[in-house]
Motif scaffolding. Structure first.
Motif, PDB file in Angstrom:
ATOM      1  N   TYR A  83       0.777  -1.201  -0.030  1.00 44.58           N
ATOM      2  CA  TYR A  83      -0.057  -0.122  -0.012  1.00 44.58           C
ATOM      3  C   TYR A  83       0.940   1.320  -0.106  1.00 44.58           C
ATOM      4  O   TYR A  83       0.601   2.021  -0.937  1.00 44.58           O
ATOM      5  CB  TYR A  83      -0.869  -0.040   1.240  1.00 44.58           C
ATOM      6  CG  TYR A  83      -2.079  -0.869   0.903  1.00 44.58           C
ATOM      7  CD1 TYR A  83      -2.764  -1.369  -0.285  1.00 44.58           C
ATOM      8  CD2 TYR A  83      -2.949  -1.330   2.099  1.00 44.58           C
ATOM      9  CE1 TYR A  83      -3.719  -2.129  -0.445  1.00 44.58           C
ATOM     10  CE2 TYR A  83      -4.343  -2.204   1.918  1.00 44.58           C
ATOM     11  CZ  TYR A  83      -4.279  -2.388   0.738  1.00 44.58           C
ATOM     12  OH  TYR A  83      -5.517  -3.132   0.531  1.00 44.58           O
ATOM     13  N   SER A  84       1.491   1.290   0.826  1.00 40.10           N
ATOM     14  CA  SER A  84       2.617   2.734   1.156  1.00 40.10           C
ATOM     15  C   SER A  84       3.473   2.799  -0.302  1.00 40.10           C
ATOM     16  O   SER A  84       3.749   3.752  -0.697  1.00 40.10           O
ATOM     17  CB  SER A  84       3.385   2.453   2.297  1.00 40.10           C
ATOM     18  OG  SER A  84       4.267   1.631   2.198  1.00 40.10           O
ATOM     19  N   ILE A  85       4.142   1.753  -0.811  1.00 37.99           N
ATOM     20  CA  ILE A  85       5.017   1.721  -2.009  1.00 37.99           C
ATOM     21  C   ILE A  85       3.793   2.117  -3.369  1.00 37.99           C
ATOM     22  O   ILE A  85       4.259   2.951  -4.031  1.00 37.99           O
ATOM     23  CB  ILE A  85       5.597   0.622  -2.217  1.00 37.99           C
ATOM     24  CG1 ILE A  85       6.936   0.722  -2.905  1.00 37.99           C
ATOM     25  CG2 ILE A  85       4.944  -0.453  -3.090  1.00 37.99           C
ATOM     26  CD1 ILE A  85       7.961   0.734  -1.851  1.00 37.99           C
ATOM     27  N   PHE A  86       2.715   1.785  -3.361  1.00 39.67           N
ATOM     28  CA  PHE A  86       1.676   2.105  -4.492  1.00 39.67           C
ATOM     29  C   PHE A  86       1.535   3.708  -4.160  1.00 39.67           C
ATOM     30  O   PHE A  86       1.234   4.325  -5.106  1.00 39.67           O
ATOM     31  CB  PHE A  86       0.551   1.404  -4.274  1.00 39.67           C
ATOM     32  CG  PHE A  86       0.415  -0.198  -4.792  1.00 39.67           C
ATOM     33  CD1 PHE A  86       1.400  -0.606  -5.413  1.00 39.67           C
ATOM     34  CD2 PHE A  86      -0.667  -0.780  -4.271  1.00 39.67           C
ATOM     35  CE1 PHE A  86       1.560  -1.775  -5.745  1.00 39.67           C
ATOM     36  CE2 PHE A  86      -0.833  -2.204  -4.557  1.00 39.67           C
ATOM     37  CZ  PHE A  86       0.367  -2.784  -5.506  1.00 39.67           C
ATOM     38  N   LYS A  87       1.479   4.200  -3.014  1.00 37.91           N
ATOM     39  CA  LYS A  87       1.343   5.372  -2.796  1.00 37.91           C
ATOM     40  C   LYS A  87       2.402   6.413  -3.011  1.00 37.91           C
ATOM     41  O   LYS A  87       2.402   7.714  -2.735  1.00 37.91           O
ATOM     42  CB  LYS A  87       0.561   5.906  -1.516  1.00 37.91           C
ATOM     43  CG  LYS A  87      -0.900   5.123  -1.298  1.00 37.91           C
ATOM     44  CD  LYS A  87      -1.038   5.355   0.258  1.00 37.91           C
ATOM     45  CE  LYS A  87      -2.479   4.664   0.740  1.00 37.91           C
ATOM     46  NZ  LYS A  87      -2.909   4.673   2.110  1.00 37.91           N
ATOM     47  N   GLY A  88       3.562   5.679  -2.972  1.00 32.30           N
ATOM     48  CA  GLY A  88       4.891   6.524  -3.090  1.00 32.30           C
ATOM     49  C   GLY A  88       5.294   7.127  -1.581  1.00 32.30           C
ATOM     50  O   GLY A  88       5.771   8.000  -1.788  1.00 32.30           O
ATOM     51  N   LYS A  89       4.713   6.469  -0.817  1.00 25.65           N
ATOM     52  CA  LYS A  89       4.960   7.004   0.700  1.00 25.65           C
ATOM     53  C   LYS A  89       5.615   5.997   1.618  1.00 25.65           C
ATOM     54  O   LYS A  89       5.363   5.805   2.747  1.00 25.65           O
ATOM     55  CB  LYS A  89       3.945   7.651   1.282  1.00 25.65           C
ATOM     56  CG  LYS A  89       3.182   8.942   0.218  1.00 25.65           C
ATOM     57  CD  LYS A  89       1.833   9.272   0.931  1.00 25.65           C
ATOM     58  CE  LYS A  89       1.446  10.648   0.170  1.00 25.65           C
ATOM     59  NZ  LYS A  89       0.214  10.960   0.824  1.00 25.65           N
ATOM     60  N   ALA A  90       6.381   5.100   0.943  1.00 24.43           N
ATOM     61  CA  ALA A  90       6.713   3.895   1.832  1.00 24.43           C
ATOM     62  C   ALA A  90       7.757   4.597   3.008  1.00 24.43           C
ATOM     63  O   ALA A  90       8.771   5.178   2.609  1.00 24.43           O
ATOM     64  CB  ALA A  90       7.588   3.068   1.040  1.00 24.43           C
TER      65      ALA A  90
END
Length: 430
Positions: A268-275
């Motif tokens: 989820y966070s990597i999909f959002k670019g916010k990992a």
């Protein structure tokens, strides 16, 4: 003052490439035991290459230990020589060990899809709230930054940087031999013992005694062959293409609000670019393959099909296809794939690979490439390609290979869109 000294008893790792990897420093032993370094056991060194060469199951953990060992041997050779400062010993050994610590699962495919950079993650791991940072900080407060700077190639002592990052360094010398060993090919072998014996430290870089020129020629040709016979193998690239498209499809579906049967919480966070750093460190190849396994049952037929293909090695067919010469065909194919209900974004993939086996800096060019220098009997340095006819022949020559990847099985099945598929096969000559 550092809390780390020398181990009471040397630790050794049995290694198929270097026979033994020797650890004498408490610092190195502590770093190997951190959870961030142990994570590298779950990241393959060669990504999808195991699909082509079934022995290529070795990991970034194996490779990192190997780079450390070669660097340790380089330091042994340099100790006591002019231009070598033994105070840099622990720094270069640490940087060698940690140079790949930021790699993610299926490294380069993962980076392309999610626009991440393993070098930035390496810096974050070394400088962030991690076990590695806790260990490094106990050497001295500045030590983590010095290690990160060596890996980033911004450290003030260029000699130290060149030992693990140059055109002839510990990193390349390990991966060429290690990858050759595990893939079973003969191309990557060269006389490393000879190269180590003729290496000399100079103010800004490692140089090679002129008497060792032929061993360096062999090393460069080994690298050239490995890239074209192993790293750019078209079957491996087909697997990479499908892997990338799975990750791309999952990201696209998430952004569309698709309801997954198995929610990809780890992504989820990597999909959002916010990992966050913790999010990133939780990702390894076991996690990725778990999702691919369960996504074989997803309702979305593209995601389902791609996962089945990847896990069962039902790869795309590759065709020689230079887009510079066949742009009209490319545009027609794109339209025909749409007509055949094969989304071209996922099923019509152009992949290009290129390599520059050796080069040197030329005035006016943007990117500086530090050449390999030979130390001549008179004490002067001479750039390798000016002394070696073999290296001159390939110096500065960039070779590029273009392949088009398509699902041949879907194109041969003419129950639906038969006429369109026949047109596609005619253009592709398959």
């Amino acid at each position: 003052m550092s809390k780390y000294g020398v181990l009471a008893e040397e630790k050794v790792f049995k290694d198929p490439v270097h026979r033994y990897i020797h650890v004498r420093d408490e610092l190195i032993w502590e770093l190997i035991g951190t959870k961030e370094f142990q994570r590298l056991r779950r990241i393959r060194q060669l990504g999808t290459t195991y699909v082509t060469f079934h022995g290529a199951e070795h990991t970034r953990f194996n490779h990192s230990l190997g780079v450390y060992e070669i660097t340790r041997r380089m330091v042994e050779e340099f100790t006591g020589r002019p231009d070598w400062n033994d105070e840099e010993r622990l720094l270069v050994l640490t940087a060698a060990l940690l140079h790949d610590i930021g790699h993610g699962p299926f490294s380069h495919s993962f980076e392309k899809v999610f626009d991440t950079d393993h070098e930035e993650w390496t810096r974050s791991i070394i400088l962030g709230d991690t076990e590695i940072n806790d260990v490094l900080s106990q050497v001295r407060p500045q030590f983590p930054k010095d290690v990160a700077d060596v890996i980033e190639k911004t450290y003030s002592n260029k000699l130290v940087t060149s030992m693990i990052s140059s055109q002839i360094d510990a990193d390349r010398m390990d991966y060429l031999q290690r990858d050759a060993y595990y893939t079973g090919v003969s191309y990557g072998h060269f006389d490393m013992e000879r190269i180590l014996r003729v290496m000399r430290p100079k103010e800004d870089q490692v140089v090679i005694k002129n008497s060792g020129m032929h061993a360096v020629e062999d090393y460069i040709m080994s690298r050239y062959q490995m890239y074209w016979q192993v790293y750019f193998h078209p079957v491996t690239r087909s697997a990479e293409v499908i892997l990338s498209k799975i990750l791309m499809r999952a990201k696209d579906l998430y952004e569309q609000g698709y309801s997954f049967m198995q929610e990809p919480k780890h992504f989820y966070s990597i999909f959002k670019g916010k990992a966050s750093l913790d999010d990133y460190l939780r990702l390894d190849e076991a996690i990725v393959l778990y999702y691919f396994q369960v996504w074989q049952e997803e309702e979305d037929r593209i995601l389902r099909d791609l996962c089945v293909r990847f896990l069962n090695r039902r790869l795309f067919k590759y065709i020689e296809f230079n887009p510079n010469d066949r742009m009209d065909d490319w545009l027609v194919l794109h339209d025909l794939f749409k007509q055949a209900d094969l989304q071209p974004d996922y099923y019509l993939v152009l992949d290009s690979s290129s390599d520059l086996p050796y080069d040197f800096y030329r005035p006016g060019e943007e990117e500086e490439r530090v050449p390999i220098h030979l130390l001549m009997p008179n004490g002067r340095l001479r750039e390798l390609s000016r002394q070696s006819d073999v290296v001159e022949a390939i110096s500065g020559k960039k070779r590029t290979d273009h392949k088009l990847y398509v699902p041949l099985d879907r194109l041969e099945d003419e129950e639906e869109y038969g006429e369109v598929k026949r047109k596609i096969r005619k253009i592709l000559d398959i």
